[in-house]
Design a protein around this motif. Structure first.
Motif, mmCIF file in Angstrom:
data_model
loop_
_atom_site.group_PDB
_atom_site.id
_atom_site.type_symbol
_atom_site.label_atom_id
_atom_site.label_comp_id
_atom_site.label_asym_id
_atom_site.label_seq_id
_atom_site.Cartn_x
_atom_site.Cartn_y
_atom_site.Cartn_z
ATOM 1 N N LEU A 140 10.264 102.328 47.110
ATOM 2 C CA LEU A 140 8.831 102.576 47.023
ATOM 3 C C LEU A 140 8.365 102.406 45.581
ATOM 4 N N PRO A 166 4.534 105.779 50.566
ATOM 5 C CA PRO A 166 4.778 104.423 51.039
ATOM 6 C C PRO A 166 3.642 103.432 50.818
ATOM 7 N N LEU A 167 2.505 103.855 50.278
ATOM 8 C CA LEU A 167 1.387 102.935 50.102
ATOM 9 C C LEU A 167 1.404 102.301 48.708
ATOM 10 N N SER A 191 0.641 99.123 53.340
ATOM 11 C CA SER A 191 2.079 99.210 53.547
ATOM 12 C C SER A 191 2.519 97.985 54.343
#
Length: 444
Positions: A140, A166-167, A191
């Motif tokens: 990540l 996760p973005l 994502s």
């Protein structure tokens, strides 16, 4: 009125009695000189030159270039840490001074499009930097930081610390979205490949529209308000339906279902998504271009497709379009292609066109468009004619995957320059114009 009438009669007599007055040389030839551009180097050694914007960071009423560099990416190796730098123009267009906001020591991968505003209300400019990309996976690397300008230095503030969720983020728009008198950051977290869930009861999505709200005393909350799913890398904040509040429009790339969408702001915290267009394939950017059609603002879009790869591709043509917006903005908008001849290289992972900017490029007083070919390694400018049509011109060859597309008057000579940050050349360039019209640059 008494002084005008004798003059008018005398003038009429001269014209009638003496015949037509021969035209002066400058009157006989009203056509402007042919337009040409000269490239100048701002920085020939910015590894992985990526995004760039123009803004008065220094506070001297001149615009500087704020550019990001990804670093040198090696296939199969972890993504490098990047940098952000401010370039200030000196005594000539070939003299630029570089000041780093941060370098690899900051530990930020894929620093994307910077945004400049006074976030802490101390009357100088600060810089927000969204970061990350899917190519970090499975690691990540999404981030969102803002950098407070202090006396001769930059102080870091993390809204999304690298590697904590996760973005990833490509643009954060500084705007008072909720009209409480404080700047917010409107952004879209993406994502890929897997969608994520952020709002209970809503399906997972590859993109989520978020607002990091401004707080008292300056800065932002680290807990974003998630408005809803949808959108892509480069959100545009505007009053789409002209009802007095702000909405969010965006192109979509990783999120399926439409090429362009907008999220309507309603009362009591309600946000309703609408499809703008679903015919253009995966797309890069949509923007409301001020006074593109004379006095009228026009929505412009850039898709991001590849008709050359894989063989037999069914992607829509790679193009810049303008949109005819219906009276009911929630209905589908009608796109009209205004570019021609943009074609991506036949390689995996490539697509065209890329980002675009706007301004008076040829000095004739109207608004033209500046376009990165991206997967098409050329740079383009789209000249607007008096009838509102556009002609596509090549600005430069072999400048693949360029960011920026800046149209700005850096040297304050009332004539716009053009600027790109070119990933494949690890460089930042500006172009100056010769020929064309002589109307002063549009102030935007």
């Amino acid at each position: 009125m008494r002084s005008i009438r004798p003059f008018a009669i005398a003038t009429a007599c001269v014209l009638a009695c003496a015949g037509a007055i021969p035209a002066l040389a400058e009157d006989r030839d009203k056509s402007p000189k042919p337009v040409s551009f000269t490239r100048h180097t701002v920085d020939a050694a910015l590894p992985g030159a990526a995004f760039s914007v123009a803004a008065d960071v220094v506070g001297n009423r001149k615009k500087e270039i704020v550019a990001t560099g990804f670093g040198t990416i090696v296939p199969g190796a972890p993504a490098p840490y990047g940098e952000v730098a401010v370039y200030a123009l000196g005594d000539s267009i070939d003299a630029w001074t570089k000041t780093r906001v941060f370098g690899p020591e900051a530990g930020i991968r894929y620093p994307n499009e910077p945004a400049v505003a006074d976030f802490d209300r101390d009357r100088d400019m600060d810089i927000a930097v969204p970061g990350g990309f899917f190519q970090c996976g499975p690691q990540l690397c999404g981030s969102l930081t803002w950098w407070e300008q202090t006396s001769g230095d930059w102080k870091r503030h993390d809204l999304v610390a690298p590697g904590t969720q996760p973005l990833f983020y490509h643009r954060a728009v500084p705007v008072d979205f909720d009209k409480d008198g404080r700047l917010d950051l409107v952004t879209i977290g993406e994502s890929f490949p897997g969608p994520v869930s952020l709002i209970e009861g809503q399906a997972p999505s590859n993109a989520w529209i978020q607002v990091f709200r401004g707080v008292r005393g300056g800065g932002f909350s680290t807990t974003p308000l998630t408005l809803g799913p949808g959108g892509g890398a480069l959100p545009e904040v505007a009053d789409v339906d002209r009802d007095g509040d702000l909405d969010v429009a965006s192109a979509q790339y990783f999120q399926s279902g439409a090429s362009y969408v907008w999220l309507e702001t309603r009362r009591k915290g309600k946000y309703v998504p609408h499809v703008i267009d679903a015919t253009q394939g995966k797309s890069m950017q949509i923007k409301l271009v001020r006074k593109l059609d004379g006095r009228k603002d026009v929505w412009v879009g850039s898709n991001h497709t590849n008709t050359s790869f894989p063989p037999g591709s069914t992607d829509p043509a790679s193009q810049i379009v303008t949109f005819d917006v219906p009276r009911d903005e929630t209905e589908a908008w009608t796109p009209t292609a205004v570019s021609s001849g943009i074609v991506s290289r036949g390689r995996p992972g490539q697509a065209a066109p890329g980002v675009f900017g706007d301004g008076d490029i040829d000095g004739d007083g109207d608004v033209d468009l500046l376009v990165s070919g991206d997967g098409d390694p050329r740079l383009f400018w789209l000249e607007q004619a008096k009838n509102g049509t556009f002609t596509t011109h090549v600005l430069a060859e072999a400048h693949g995957q360029a960011g920026g597309a800046i149209v700005a008057d850096f040297d304050r000579d009332r004539r716009n320059e053009l600027a790109f940050s070119v990933y494949e050349l690890n460089a930042v360039y500006v172009w100056t114009r010769s020929g064309g019209g002589d109307k002063p640059a549009l102030r935007r």
